[in-house]
Design a protein around this motif. Structure first.
Motif, mmCIF file in Angstrom:
data_model
loop_
_atom_site.group_PDB
_atom_site.id
_atom_site.type_symbol
_atom_site.label_atom_id
_atom_site.label_comp_id
_atom_site.label_asym_id
_atom_site.label_seq_id
_atom_site.Cartn_x
_atom_site.Cartn_y
_atom_site.Cartn_z
ATOM 1 N N ILE A 1 0.827 -1.206 0.000
ATOM 2 C CA ILE A 1 0.000 0.000 0.000
ATOM 3 C C ILE A 1 0.861 1.255 0.000
ATOM 4 C CG2 ILE A 1 -2.004 -1.021 1.175
ATOM 5 C CD1 ILE A 1 -0.919 0.162 3.786
ATOM 6 N N LEU A 2 0.220 2.363 -0.346
ATOM 7 C CA LEU A 2 0.791 3.673 -0.093
ATOM 8 C C LEU A 2 0.274 4.169 1.254
ATOM 9 C CD1 LEU A 2 0.397 5.620 -3.474
ATOM 10 C CD2 LEU A 2 2.274 4.171 -2.730
ATOM 11 N N MET A 3 1.123 4.859 1.974
ATOM 12 C CA MET A 3 0.653 5.509 3.184
ATOM 13 C C MET A 3 -0.341 6.608 2.816
ATOM 14 S SD MET A 3 2.939 7.153 6.250
ATOM 15 C CE MET A 3 3.472 8.580 5.292
ATOM 16 N N THR A 4 -0.053 7.298 1.715
ATOM 17 C CA THR A 4 -0.978 8.284 1.162
ATOM 18 C C THR A 4 -0.680 8.481 -0.313
ATOM 19 O OG1 THR A 4 -1.806 10.553 1.304
ATOM 20 C CG2 THR A 4 0.526 10.231 1.766
ATOM 21 N N ASN A 5 -1.719 8.858 -1.069
ATOM 22 C CA ASN A 5 -1.481 9.229 -2.467
ATOM 23 C C ASN A 5 -1.568 10.744 -2.669
ATOM 24 O OD1 ASN A 5 -4.267 9.436 -2.160
ATOM 25 N ND2 ASN A 5 -4.736 8.546 -4.158
ATOM 26 N N PHE A 6 -1.667 11.499 -1.576
ATOM 27 C CA PHE A 6 -1.419 12.944 -1.659
ATOM 28 C C PHE A 6 0.059 13.142 -1.955
ATOM 29 C CE2 PHE A 6 -5.230 12.994 1.022
ATOM 30 C CZ PHE A 6 -5.963 14.038 0.460
ATOM 31 N N CYS A 7 0.391 14.135 -2.751
ATOM 32 C CA CYS A 7 1.808 14.373 -3.050
ATOM 33 C C CYS A 7 2.011 15.831 -3.429
ATOM 34 C CB CYS A 7 2.277 13.464 -4.190
ATOM 35 S SG CYS A 7 4.081 13.459 -4.392
ATOM 36 N N ILE A 8 3.100 16.396 -2.923
ATOM 37 C CA ILE A 8 3.418 17.783 -3.231
ATOM 38 C C ILE A 8 4.229 17.911 -4.524
ATOM 39 C CG2 ILE A 8 3.345 18.466 -0.799
ATOM 40 C CD1 ILE A 8 6.410 18.426 -0.789
ATOM 41 N N TYR A 9 4.690 16.780 -5.078
ATOM 42 C CA TYR A 9 5.469 16.802 -6.304
ATOM 43 C C TYR A 9 4.534 16.694 -7.517
ATOM 44 C CZ TYR A 9 9.770 16.045 -3.591
ATOM 45 O OH TYR A 9 10.819 16.164 -2.726
ATOM 46 N N ASP A 10 5.048 17.114 -8.672
ATOM 47 C CA ASP A 10 4.238 17.093 -9.888
ATOM 48 C C ASP A 10 4.960 16.342 -11.003
ATOM 49 O OD1 ASP A 10 1.876 17.686 -11.208
ATOM 50 O OD2 ASP A 10 2.652 19.545 -12.064
ATOM 51 N N CYS A 11 5.368 15.102 -10.716
ATOM 52 C CA CYS A 11 6.040 14.269 -11.711
ATOM 53 C C CYS A 11 5.052 13.953 -12.830
ATOM 54 C CB CYS A 11 6.547 12.981 -11.074
ATOM 55 S SG CYS A 11 7.654 13.265 -9.665
ATOM 56 N N VAL A 12 5.421 14.258 -14.053
ATOM 57 C CA VAL A 12 4.508 14.190 -15.182
ATOM 58 C C VAL A 12 3.911 12.798 -15.356
ATOM 59 C CG1 VAL A 12 4.388 14.369 -17.704
ATOM 60 C CG2 VAL A 12 5.628 16.088 -16.388
ATOM 61 N N ASN B 1 -0.357 10.061 -9.174
ATOM 62 C CA ASN B 1 -0.602 10.725 -7.892
ATOM 63 C C ASN B 1 0.025 12.113 -7.804
ATOM 64 O OD1 ASN B 1 -1.980 8.423 -6.785
ATOM 65 N ND2 ASN B 1 0.025 7.441 -6.552
ATOM 66 N N ARG B 2 0.481 12.654 -8.915
ATOM 67 C CA ARG B 2 1.104 13.975 -8.898
ATOM 68 C C ARG B 2 0.113 15.016 -8.369
ATOM 69 N NH1 ARG B 2 -1.008 12.787 -13.621
ATOM 70 N NH2 ARG B 2 -1.981 14.405 -14.907
ATOM 71 N N VAL B 3 0.630 16.134 -7.881
ATOM 72 C CA VAL B 3 -0.213 17.132 -7.223
ATOM 73 C C VAL B 3 -1.298 17.674 -8.145
ATOM 74 C CG1 VAL B 3 1.313 19.084 -7.768
ATOM 75 C CG2 VAL B 3 -0.139 19.170 -5.725
ATOM 76 N N SER B 4 -1.016 17.717 -9.448
ATOM 77 C CA SER B 4 -1.993 18.271 -10.387
ATOM 78 C C SER B 4 -2.983 17.235 -10.910
ATOM 79 C CB SER B 4 -1.268 18.920 -11.573
ATOM 80 O OG SER B 4 -0.489 17.962 -12.268
ATOM 81 N N SER B 5 -2.855 15.993 -10.469
ATOM 82 C CA SER B 5 -3.724 14.930 -10.956
ATOM 83 C C SER B 5 -5.089 14.977 -10.270
ATOM 84 C CB SER B 5 -3.080 13.567 -10.714
ATOM 85 O OG SER B 5 -3.892 12.519 -11.186
ATOM 86 N N ASN B 6 -6.107 14.722 -11.041
ATOM 87 C CA ASN B 6 -7.468 14.731 -10.508
ATOM 88 C C ASN B 6 -7.886 13.309 -10.145
ATOM 89 O OD1 ASN B 6 -10.044 15.567 -9.802
ATOM 90 N ND2 ASN B 6 -10.818 15.435 -11.908
ATOM 91 N N VAL B 7 -7.319 12.791 -9.050
ATOM 92 C CA VAL B 7 -7.645 11.445 -8.581
ATOM 93 C C VAL B 7 -8.199 11.523 -7.166
ATOM 94 C CG1 VAL B 7 -5.908 10.310 -10.006
ATOM 95 C CG2 VAL B 7 -5.306 11.049 -7.697
ATOM 96 N N GLU B 8 -8.929 10.493 -6.774
ATOM 97 C CA GLU B 8 -9.446 10.442 -5.415
ATOM 98 C C GLU B 8 -8.293 10.221 -4.448
ATOM 99 O OE1 GLU B 8 -13.068 8.220 -2.961
ATOM 100 O OE2 GLU B 8 -12.398 7.443 -4.914
ATOM 101 N N ARG B 9 -8.250 11.019 -3.398
ATOM 102 C CA ARG B 9 -7.123 10.970 -2.455
ATOM 103 C C ARG B 9 -7.531 10.297 -1.152
ATOM 104 N NH1 ARG B 9 -2.546 12.822 -5.436
ATOM 105 N NH2 ARG B 9 -3.298 14.443 -6.844
ATOM 106 N N ALA B 10 -6.519 9.720 -0.494
ATOM 107 C CA ALA B 10 -6.743 9.112 0.818
ATOM 108 C C ALA B 10 -5.422 9.108 1.571
ATOM 109 C CB ALA B 10 -7.277 7.691 0.671
ATOM 110 N N ARG B 11 -5.505 8.946 2.883
ATOM 111 C CA ARG B 11 -4.304 8.924 3.713
ATOM 112 C C ARG B 11 -4.540 8.049 4.931
ATOM 113 N NH1 ARG B 11 -1.309 14.239 6.398
ATOM 114 N NH2 ARG B 11 0.212 13.090 7.678
ATOM 115 N N PHE B 12 -3.608 7.137 5.155
ATOM 116 C CA PHE B 12 -3.627 6.325 6.365
ATOM 117 C C PHE B 12 -2.849 7.036 7.468
ATOM 118 C CE2 PHE B 12 -4.112 2.345 3.664
ATOM 119 C CZ PHE B 12 -5.374 2.030 4.162
ATOM 120 N N SER B 13 -3.318 6.903 8.687
ATOM 121 C CA SER B 13 -2.513 7.329 9.829
ATOM 122 C C SER B 13 -1.494 6.238 10.135
ATOM 123 C CB SER B 13 -3.406 7.563 11.044
ATOM 124 O OG SER B 13 -3.927 6.324 11.518
#
Length: 406
Positions: free
Chosen positions: A58-69, A73-85
């Motif tokens: 798993i990913l801990m989160t798919n939020f990301c401050i980077y914008d890798c083309v 999961n890049r910051v500009s991508s329009n995907v549903e986000r989630a984050r595990f504690s």
């Protein structure tokens, strides 16, 4: 929780570098702790007894401050986000283990707030599993190269394997497609891990060993097909990585088209067979004593032949080296025979010390002679003019397909 798991496990599918071969054994058969790690492989790998061993990936989160083309999961991508504690990942891992779903954890993450903050949370997860839950299963952490060295050091103390992705085959491609990432920083982090791995194996003057550090070593992943790099450039990068940083594995991941993609990216994925051919070539470089130029010289405009495997391509281009006599040829020559693997060659060398090998003996050693018979001689067998046949390639290449207009 179920929705988070669905989102973050799906987002983790793009990470390929998650095998555990080479890890030291941890187990709880002494009645202490929880879980076990056979050291034979997690992530859909197979143990020596044939068991398929899996892990929570798993990913801990798919939020990301980077914008890798190239990243979904890049910051500009329009995907549903989630984050595990931190506690959610720990509880999920233990719960899945107790249900006998997994034997380990592969954890990666998008970058949240900062590389240090993200790495710190990942280390906290590993620490809670090891020290509070006494979990002795396999843990693989995807390391963030921009994180502080002390965080990476702590990650290596807790995890079985670390991986640091080089992302793309060339520095220029990384700068163009992932501008926030630095190829120099990635290599610096990999070099630091290598130094710590080396130090962890050195005994002191008293004979005492230092604490373990990522006993299964480090790996990396290269995305293929996102930029214009050919297979020769990719394999050249892999060769340098193996030589400079002592990597256990370089993983090749075919680029997958993503939603709302940049016009710079291709519209379709490269054929999966290309990924397969790269793995075959990688194996030849690591275990069959092939040199990079030998594989690249038989390539087509720098790309591996998709119709036949790279060892067969080399053999067809160097027919003067064949046929080889299985009863007298050196180990190096036998390793170059299409259809012969390392185990096969070892069995041949062991058996021929006691008697001469006949053609049927080779088959009994577990060899598929469809390829090999053209390139060997044995008692009772010679390929004759077959090795030099003009249509030899046609014997192995797949038949042409009739393409449809619609």
């Amino acid at each position: 929780m179920d929705q988070k798991l669905a989102i973050l496990s799906d987002a983790a599918k793009y990470d390929a570098s998650c095998a555990s071969s080479g890890s030291t054994r941890r187990d709880s058969r002494d009645g202490k702790g929880l879980g076990s790690n056979t050291g034979a492989g997690i992530c859909h790998s197979y143990a020596p007894d044939g068991r398929c061993i899996s892990l929570l990936k798993i990913l801990m989160t798919n939020f990301c401050i980077y914008d890798c083309v190239y990243c979904v999961n890049r910051v500009s991508s329009n995907v549903e986000r989630a984050r595990f504690s931190v506690d959610e990942v720990v509880n999920l891992t233990i719960d899945f283990y107790r249900r006998n779903y997994i034997e380990g954890l592969f954890l990666s993450s998008g970058i949240i707030q900062s590389p240090d903050k993200t790495m710190e949370d990942m280390v906290r997860i590993a620490r809670k599993l090891r020290e509070e839950e006494n979990f002795r299963g396999y843990i693989h952490l995807k390391t963030i190269p921009d994180a502080a060295p002390e965080l990476i050091a702590e990650a290596g103390r807790l995890a079985d394997r670390l991986s640091i992705n080089v992302e793309l085959p060339t520095d220029q491609a990384v700068k163009e497609y992932a501008p926030e990432k630095s190829p120099d920083q990635i290599r610096k982090a990999m070099a630091d891990v290598k130094l710590r791995l080396t130090a962890s194996k050195d005994k002191s003057h008293t004979g005492k060993r230092p604490p373990k550090f990522a006993p299964a070593g480090q790996s990396t992943q290269v995305i293929i097909g996102a930029d214009g790099a050919n297979d020769a450039a990719i394999l050249g990068q892999s060769t340098r990585l193996y030589g400079s940083y002592g990597l256990k594995r370089v993983y090749y991941s075919a680029f997958s088209p993503i939603p709302d993609a940049s016009a710079r990216l291709p519209l379709i994925s490269p054929p999966l067979r290309r990924e397969h051919r790269l793995y075959q070539a990688d194996w030849l470089l690591r275990f069959y004593d092939f040199q990079l130029h030998e594989i690249v010289d038989t390539s087509l405009a720098g790309n591996l032949d998709l119709e036949i495997d790279p060892k067969l391509a080399w053999a067809l281009a160097h027919r003067e080296a064949f046929p080889v006599d299985v009863n007298t040829a050196s180990r190096e020559s036998l390793l170059r025979v299409p259809g012969f693997g390392v185990k096969t060659v070892n069995r041949i060398l062991s058996t021929r010390r006691h008697r001469s090998l006949r053609y049927e003996d080779i088959s009994r050693l577990g060899v598929s002679l469809k390829k090999a018979r053209v390139f060997i001689t044995a008692v009772g067998w010679t390929p004759g003019a077959l090795t030099d046949s003009a249509d030899l390639r046609g014997m192995f290449a797949p038949p042409p397909e009739q393409l449809s207009l619609f």
